[in-house]
Design an enzyme around this catalytic site. Structure first.
Site, PDB file in Angstrom:
ATOM      1  N   LYS A   1       0.855  -1.189   0.000  1.00 38.56           N
ATOM      2  CA  LYS A   1       0.000   0.000   0.000  1.00 38.56           C
ATOM      3  C   LYS A   1       0.894   1.243   0.000  1.00 38.56           C
ATOM      4  CE  LYS A   1      -4.326   0.913   2.498  1.00 38.56           C
ATOM      5  NZ  LYS A   1      -4.953   0.729   3.816  1.00 38.56           N
ATOM      6  N   VAL A   2       0.670   2.116  -0.963  1.00 36.82           N
ATOM      7  CA  VAL A   2       1.468   3.352  -1.052  1.00 36.82           C
ATOM      8  C   VAL A   2       0.511   4.546  -1.067  1.00 36.82           C
ATOM      9  CG1 VAL A   2       3.312   2.207  -2.370  1.00 36.82           C
ATOM     10  CG2 VAL A   2       1.498   3.417  -3.590  1.00 36.82           C
TER      11      VAL A   2
END
Ligand code: G3P
Length: 218
Positions: free
Chosen positions: A83-84
């Site tokens: 997750k960014v």
């Protein structure tokens, strides 16, 4: 529509996975803090319980370090989704990780323009936060509508819309009506989806009547 659970509580995840209706898990740094355990251990455990995508969020804000963290997280299990954040560095990292075959969830999406960029960066998922928009007097579901409309124009976009920051069951129902691919839902709201007072009352009445017959199926 796929159901993910939004928690880092492994006991809760095991319990909900037993329903057979859980397709994945999302975590974030705040949920890891709440779990009070080392992140890498938690992610590995969750990945062993749920075969679907398990989001593990990077905490670096600069591309090089983000990529290093993402690669490390991706090595934990084959179903880790890195997750960014939806920032220029986050999207740059998304492109690289995606090209390496890692699933990426672009988080903290609050506008249709941002969602368009996430799709162009090849994200597996984009996470628009509906509850947090509602919290500031905006319409979270309108954003889902906008994103779905845009994505439908470009069938080559592979990005799935993962409705996040879900506050109540109606968010899930509305997201499904709009055709959103996934909703990530806190455990208590996931359980509320099963509930209806008429189901409880109806079941009680049937069982009371059945007892009066004195019969047994087995
Ligand atoms: O995991 C991201 C998102 O679901 C967070 O929700 O409740 O902190 O706005 P919330």
């Amino acid at each position: 529509m796929k159901f993910f659970v939004d928690t880092a509580d492994v006991a809760e995840i095991k319990d909900l996975a037993a329903s057979g209706l859980l397709d994945g898990v999302t975590t974030n740094p705040s949920l890891i803090m709440k779990a009070g355990r080392p992140m890498l251990d938690v992610i590995k455990e969750i990945c062993a319980v749920v075969p679907g995508p398990v989001s593990a969020e990077v905490t670096a804000v600069e591309h090089k370090k983000m990529l290093e963290e993402g690669r490390k997280l991706a090595k934990l299990a084959r179903n880790v989704t890195v997750k960014v954040p939806l920032t220029p560095d986050g999207l740059k990292t998304c492109k690289v990780l995606t090209s390496e075959g890692t699933m990426v969830n672009v988080t903290l999406c609050f506008s249709a323009a941002q969602a368009l960029l996430a799709a162009k960066a090849g994200a597996s998922f984009v996470s628009p936060f509906v509850g947090r928009l509602d919290d500031i007097g905006q319409d979270g579901m309108y954003l889902i509508d906008e994103i779905m409309t845009i994505y439908r124009q470009y069938p080559h976009f592979k990005t799935e819309v993962l409705v996040a920051s879900v506050r109540h069951t109606q968010h899930v129902v509305q997201a499904a009506k709009l055709g959103a691919h996934v909703a990530t839902v806190p455990p208590n709201i996931l359980r509320q989806l099963f509930k209806h007072v008429l189901t409880d009352n109806g079941l009680k009445a049937f069982l009371d009547d059945w007892a009066k017959t004195g019969q047994s199926i087995l």
